[in-house]
Design a protein around this motif. Structure first.
Motif, short mmCIF file in Angstrom:
data_model
loop_
_atom_site.label_atom_id
_atom_site.label_comp_id
_atom_site.label_asym_id
_atom_site.label_seq_id
_atom_site.Cartn_x
_atom_site.Cartn_y
_atom_site.Cartn_z
N LEU A 137 88.90 21.70 32.80
CA LEU A 137 87.82 22.44 33.42
C LEU A 137 88.08 23.93 33.24
O LEU A 137 89.21 24.37 33.21
CB LEU A 137 87.75 22.09 34.90
CG LEU A 137 87.40 20.65 35.23
CD1 LEU A 137 87.50 20.42 36.72
CD2 LEU A 137 86.03 20.30 34.73
N HIS A 138 87.00 24.71 33.12
CA HIS A 138 87.14 26.13 32.95
C HIS A 138 87.05 26.82 34.29
O HIS A 138 86.22 26.50 35.13
CB HIS A 138 86.08 26.66 31.99
CG HIS A 138 86.24 26.14 30.60
ND1 HIS A 138 87.24 26.57 29.77
CD2 HIS A 138 85.55 25.21 29.91
CE1 HIS A 138 87.16 25.91 28.61
NE2 HIS A 138 86.13 25.10 28.67
N LEU A 139 87.91 27.83 34.49
CA LEU A 139 87.90 28.60 35.72
C LEU A 139 86.71 29.53 35.73
O LEU A 139 86.38 30.15 34.71
CB LEU A 139 89.15 29.45 35.80
CG LEU A 139 90.44 28.81 36.29
CD1 LEU A 139 91.56 29.81 36.22
CD2 LEU A 139 90.28 28.25 37.68
N GLN A 148 97.94 34.73 41.08
CA GLN A 148 98.87 34.13 40.11
C GLN A 148 98.70 34.80 38.75
O GLN A 148 97.66 34.66 38.10
CB GLN A 148 98.63 32.62 39.98
CG GLN A 148 99.66 31.94 39.11
CD GLN A 148 99.49 30.43 39.05
OE1 GLN A 148 98.40 29.92 39.28
NE2 GLN A 148 100.56 29.72 38.76
N GLY A 168 102.12 32.90 33.66
CA GLY A 168 103.53 32.54 33.55
C GLY A 168 104.32 32.66 34.83
O GLY A 168 105.55 32.50 34.81
N PRO A 180 102.25 31.46 42.15
CA PRO A 180 101.36 32.24 43.03
C PRO A 180 102.13 33.15 43.97
O PRO A 180 103.21 32.78 44.46
CB PRO A 180 100.60 31.14 43.80
CG PRO A 180 100.69 29.93 42.93
CD PRO A 180 102.03 30.01 42.28
N PHE A 182 93.58 32.46 44.12
CA PHE A 182 93.32 31.22 44.85
C PHE A 182 93.17 31.51 46.33
O PHE A 182 93.95 32.27 46.91
CB PHE A 182 94.50 30.25 44.71
CG PHE A 182 94.73 29.73 43.33
CD1 PHE A 182 95.66 30.33 42.50
CD2 PHE A 182 94.02 28.63 42.87
CE1 PHE A 182 95.88 29.84 41.22
CE2 PHE A 182 94.23 28.13 41.60
CZ PHE A 182 95.17 28.74 40.76
N PHE A 209 94.28 24.13 48.55
CA PHE A 209 93.94 25.22 47.65
C PHE A 209 92.59 25.02 47.00
O PHE A 209 92.20 23.90 46.66
CB PHE A 209 95.00 25.33 46.54
CG PHE A 209 96.29 25.93 47.02
CD1 PHE A 209 97.24 25.15 47.65
CD2 PHE A 209 96.54 27.28 46.84
CE1 PHE A 209 98.43 25.71 48.11
CE2 PHE A 209 97.73 27.84 47.29
CZ PHE A 209 98.66 27.05 47.93
N GLY A 210 91.88 26.13 46.79
CA GLY A 210 90.69 26.12 45.97
C GLY A 210 91.08 26.08 44.50
O GLY A 210 92.26 26.14 44.16
N SER A 211 90.07 25.98 43.64
CA SER A 211 90.35 25.80 42.21
C SER A 211 90.64 27.11 41.49
O SER A 211 91.09 27.11 40.35
CB SER A 211 89.20 25.07 41.53
OG SER A 211 87.99 25.76 41.77
#
Lengths: 110, 112
Positions: free
Chosen positions: B6-8, B38, B41, B44, B89, B102-104
């Protein structure tokens, strides 16, 4: 400065292998957590522990187990790695609501 | 075959402008909310938190707004800088344990 460390940044394993991911925190935190992070899905909780030898299942525990023999260390175990377990794995610790995260382990299962 | 992730959602802002990142939370019983940043690499990192008995909280260059009526949380970043480029997030806690949901996430891109 608070610190959560994870044993490996990158790991490549074969299907069927047993995989150990280690997490250590130096903040004397009671709670420790394992998440997996996949693109667009956010962080999903696998297992957490609120005390030594105590554990609770998170939202996606299937295919995983954990061990917490010492307060500072929380291990995630993949009993028989599968390709759908390829992911970023994040460990966190807390005493209250704010969680402190390690840098993550990117696991690839081939 | 290759799986497609899925794309953010992505927010693109000009350096120096203000950014607003939104989050809808799921449970009206949630009593603590937190924003994480975040960078690529890295794990968060905590930005700011707010309890349900507040509707606004300010930090350094960041403000969190909570609207419990519509279960909406927002993060405002003033004078956005290139170092703010990251995935953000939101997370909520329902009070029964110290677990966070957490949200996506939203990707913030800062254009120079």
């Amino acid at each position: 400065d608070v610190k959560v460390t994870q044993s490996s940044r990158y790991l490549v394993k074969r299907t069927g292998e047993k995989v150990f991911l280690e997490c250590v925190q130096d903040m004397d935190h009671e709670n420790m957590f394992w998440y997996r992070q996949d693109p667009g899905l956010g962080l999903r909780l696998i297992y957490f522990s609120y005390d030594v030898k105590m554990k609770e299942k998170g939202d996606i525990p299937e295919g995983y187990s954990v061990s917490r023999e010492k307060k500072e260390r929380f291990s995630l175990i993949l009993e028989s790695a599968s390709t759908n377990q390829t992911s970023m794995y994040l460990c966190a610790s807390s005493n209250f609501y704010e969680q402190y995260f390690g840098p993550g382990t990117r696991l690839t299962v081939t | 075959g290759e799986s497609v992730g899925l794309h953010l959602p992505t927010l693109s802002v000009q350096e120096g402008d203000n950014s607003i990142i939104n989050c809808a939370y799921s449970n009206s019983a949630s009593d603590y909310f937190i924003w994480y940043k975040q960078e690529s690499g890295k794990g968060p990192q905590f930005i700011i938190d707010i309890r349900s008995n507040m509707d606004k909280r300010q930090g350094q260059r960041v403000t969190v707004l909570l609207n419990k009526t519509v279960k909406h949380l927002s993060l405002q970043i003033a004078a956005t800088q290139p170092g703010d480029s990251a995935v953000y997030f939101c997370a909520e806690n329902m009070g029964s344990s110290y677990k966070l949901i957490f949200g996506s996430g939203t990707r913030l891109l800062v254009r120079p």
